[in-house]
Motif scaffolding. Sequence first.
Motif, mmCIF file in Angstrom:
data_model
loop_
_atom_site.group_PDB
_atom_site.id
_atom_site.type_symbol
_atom_site.label_atom_id
_atom_site.label_comp_id
_atom_site.label_asym_id
_atom_site.label_seq_id
_atom_site.Cartn_x
_atom_site.Cartn_y
_atom_site.Cartn_z
ATOM 1 N N ALA A 23 0.838 -1.192 0.000
ATOM 2 C CA ALA A 23 0.000 0.000 0.000
ATOM 3 C C ALA A 23 0.873 1.242 0.000
ATOM 4 C CB ALA A 23 -0.927 0.017 1.203
ATOM 5 N N PHE A 24 0.650 2.121 -0.978
ATOM 6 C CA PHE A 24 1.333 3.408 -1.056
ATOM 7 C C PHE A 24 0.420 4.499 -0.513
ATOM 8 C CE2 PHE A 24 3.560 1.070 -4.410
ATOM 9 C CZ PHE A 24 4.873 1.425 -4.171
ATOM 10 N N GLY A 25 1.024 5.569 -0.025
ATOM 11 C CA GLY A 25 0.268 6.725 0.414
ATOM 12 C C GLY A 25 0.130 7.746 -0.686
ATOM 13 N N ALA A 26 -1.105 8.180 -0.947
ATOM 14 C CA ALA A 26 -1.379 9.265 -1.888
ATOM 15 C C ALA A 26 -2.317 10.227 -1.180
ATOM 16 C CB ALA A 26 -2.009 8.739 -3.177
ATOM 17 N N GLY A 27 -1.736 11.142 -0.418
ATOM 18 C CA GLY A 27 -2.553 11.986 0.435
ATOM 19 C C GLY A 27 -3.253 11.136 1.479
ATOM 20 N N GLU A 28 -4.564 11.281 1.595
ATOM 21 C CA GLU A 28 -5.337 10.512 2.570
ATOM 22 C C GLU A 28 -5.744 9.137 2.051
ATOM 23 O OE1 GLU A 28 -8.630 13.138 3.436
ATOM 24 O OE2 GLU A 28 -7.601 13.896 5.209
ATOM 25 N N THR A 29 -5.411 8.838 0.809
ATOM 26 C CA THR A 29 -5.825 7.580 0.179
ATOM 27 C C THR A 29 -4.677 6.593 0.109
ATOM 28 O OG1 THR A 29 -7.447 8.765 -1.170
ATOM 29 C CG2 THR A 29 -6.817 6.572 -1.915
ATOM 30 N N ASP A 30 -4.984 5.315 0.331
ATOM 31 C CA ASP A 30 -4.028 4.239 0.087
ATOM 32 C C ASP A 30 -4.214 3.716 -1.333
ATOM 33 O OD1 ASP A 30 -3.001 4.360 2.626
ATOM 34 O OD2 ASP A 30 -4.065 2.594 3.372
ATOM 35 N N LEU A 31 -3.128 3.701 -2.109
ATOM 36 C CA LEU A 31 -3.133 3.023 -3.402
ATOM 37 C C LEU A 31 -2.527 1.649 -3.168
ATOM 38 C CD1 LEU A 31 -3.553 3.154 -6.515
ATOM 39 C CD2 LEU A 31 -1.128 3.779 -6.642
ATOM 40 N N ILE A 32 -3.342 0.620 -3.327
ATOM 41 C CA ILE A 32 -2.935 -0.746 -2.998
ATOM 42 C C ILE A 32 -2.645 -1.520 -4.268
ATOM 43 C CG2 ILE A 32 -3.673 -2.907 -1.923
ATOM 44 C CD1 ILE A 32 -5.504 -1.206 -0.107
ATOM 45 N N LEU A 33 -1.492 -2.168 -4.310
ATOM 46 C CA LEU A 33 -1.126 -3.079 -5.398
ATOM 47 C C LEU A 33 -1.258 -4.492 -4.860
ATOM 48 C CD1 LEU A 33 2.112 -1.272 -6.639
ATOM 49 C CD2 LEU A 33 -0.251 -0.895 -7.386
ATOM 50 N N ARG A 34 -1.968 -5.339 -5.596
ATOM 51 C CA ARG A 34 -2.336 -6.647 -5.057
ATOM 52 C C ARG A 34 -2.071 -7.738 -6.087
ATOM 53 N NH1 ARG A 34 -8.107 -6.073 -3.149
ATOM 54 N NH2 ARG A 34 -7.138 -4.997 -1.375
ATOM 55 N N SER A 35 -1.354 -8.770 -5.679
ATOM 56 C CA SER A 35 -1.146 -9.920 -6.552
ATOM 57 C C SER A 35 -2.449 -10.679 -6.741
ATOM 58 C CB SER A 35 -0.097 -10.863 -5.953
ATOM 59 O OG SER A 35 1.158 -10.237 -5.866
ATOM 60 N N PRO A 36 -2.640 -11.338 -7.918
ATOM 61 C CA PRO A 36 -3.871 -12.107 -8.125
ATOM 62 C C PRO A 36 -4.062 -13.143 -7.025
ATOM 63 C CG PRO A 36 -2.655 -11.899 -10.167
ATOM 64 C CD PRO A 36 -1.758 -11.374 -9.089
ATOM 65 N N GLY A 37 -5.266 -13.232 -6.539
ATOM 66 C CA GLY A 37 -5.556 -14.167 -5.460
ATOM 67 C C GLY A 37 -7.020 -14.094 -5.101
ATOM 68 N N PRO A 38 -7.332 -14.254 -3.816
ATOM 69 C CA PRO A 38 -8.743 -14.227 -3.396
ATOM 70 C C PRO A 38 -9.399 -12.878 -3.697
ATOM 71 C CG PRO A 38 -7.320 -15.098 -1.657
ATOM 72 C CD PRO A 38 -6.420 -14.515 -2.696
ATOM 73 N N VAL A 39 -10.715 -12.887 -3.861
ATOM 74 C CA VAL A 39 -11.454 -11.650 -4.090
ATOM 75 C C VAL A 39 -11.546 -10.871 -2.780
ATOM 76 C CG1 VAL A 39 -12.761 -12.571 -6.016
ATOM 77 C CG2 VAL A 39 -13.677 -12.814 -3.710
ATOM 78 N N PRO A 40 -11.648 -9.532 -2.873
ATOM 79 C CA PRO A 40 -11.582 -8.742 -4.102
ATOM 80 C C PRO A 40 -10.165 -8.683 -4.650
ATOM 81 C CG PRO A 40 -11.708 -7.290 -2.210
ATOM 82 C CD PRO A 40 -11.884 -8.678 -1.673
ATOM 83 N N ARG A 41 -10.049 -8.855 -5.958
ATOM 84 C CA ARG A 41 -8.736 -8.963 -6.588
ATOM 85 C C ARG A 41 -8.051 -7.623 -6.737
ATOM 86 N NH1 ARG A 41 -10.527 -11.877 -11.963
ATOM 87 N NH2 ARG A 41 -8.418 -11.292 -12.581
ATOM 88 N N GLY A 42 -8.834 -6.550 -6.857
ATOM 89 C CA GLY A 42 -8.288 -5.258 -7.262
ATOM 90 C C GLY A 42 -8.584 -5.043 -8.732
ATOM 91 N N GLY A 43 -8.648 -3.789 -9.143
ATOM 92 C CA GLY A 43 -9.066 -3.461 -10.500
ATOM 93 C C GLY A 43 -8.008 -3.713 -11.553
ATOM 94 N N VAL A 44 -8.475 -3.955 -12.780
ATOM 95 C CA VAL A 44 -7.577 -4.064 -13.931
ATOM 96 C C VAL A 44 -7.950 -2.997 -14.950
ATOM 97 C CG1 VAL A 44 -7.125 -6.522 -13.610
ATOM 98 C CG2 VAL A 44 -9.040 -5.812 -15.051
ATOM 99 N N HIS A 45 -6.957 -2.581 -15.735
ATOM 100 C CA HIS A 45 -6.974 -1.456 -16.687
ATOM 101 C C HIS A 45 -7.810 -0.289 -16.178
ATOM 102 C CE1 HIS A 45 -10.923 -2.310 -18.546
ATOM 103 N NE2 HIS A 45 -10.530 -3.484 -18.971
#
Length: 230
Positions: free
Chosen positions: A39-61
């Motif tokens: 998880a990266f910090g972008a102001g008050e928001t976390d930008l999360i990078l997630r490897s494929p796995g259990p749902v929720p997977r995280g968004g694509v494109h």
Amino acid sequence: MVDRLQWLALETKYIDRAEAFYEAFLDLDVRSRTEGEVAFGAGETDLILRSPGPVPRGGVHTHYAFSIPTDEYDTWYESLDERFDLVEHSFGDSKSLYFYDPDGNCLELGQASVDGTGVAGLFEVVLEVEHLARAVSLYERLGFEVVDRGEDRRRVRLNAGSFALELWEPQLGIADARGGLHVDMGVTVENPAAVVDEVRDDVVTIDEREEGIRLRDLDGHYLTLVPASA
């Protein structure tokens, strides 16, 4: 009313490569790291990078936008121009530049009246939906407010307290951006249980989680309603 974006999660095939990209080119700092997720910090928001796995997977494109100080725009453009095929667009008096991360997400850096230096926050997320009217109705009841409807494209922009959500039927937007698929977001609301009562019959799943109440909409997007006091 939805207040702010707590997190946006993206799916990445190679988490080390994606992490290096966001550190090197966006100068984002790591807030947390677990197995298969950073998880990266972008102001008050976390930008999360997630490897494929259990749902929720995280968004694509997924197309999403970072805010940067207005007077830093040219510096950002010059630092990225040699490495990326940048696309530039103006919105009134503000400019934005667009480029892609290693997983095909379309990033936007947009001028904003913000303090400090560097990336100040995340101010826009775009979701792909099958039926625009249906999706707009749902997200209005979730606490978003319609502020613009596309004249030349099938899209609707909705505002929350500190960020915007755009809903697109399948299409290419600026810089050939697309709306995200199976996007995972967390947002703060005053009373999650009351919001859920408004949409109970129009979502696929409702799960009580430690961090809040997680919904899955008919387009496969996950939205966690986090209490504003959390």
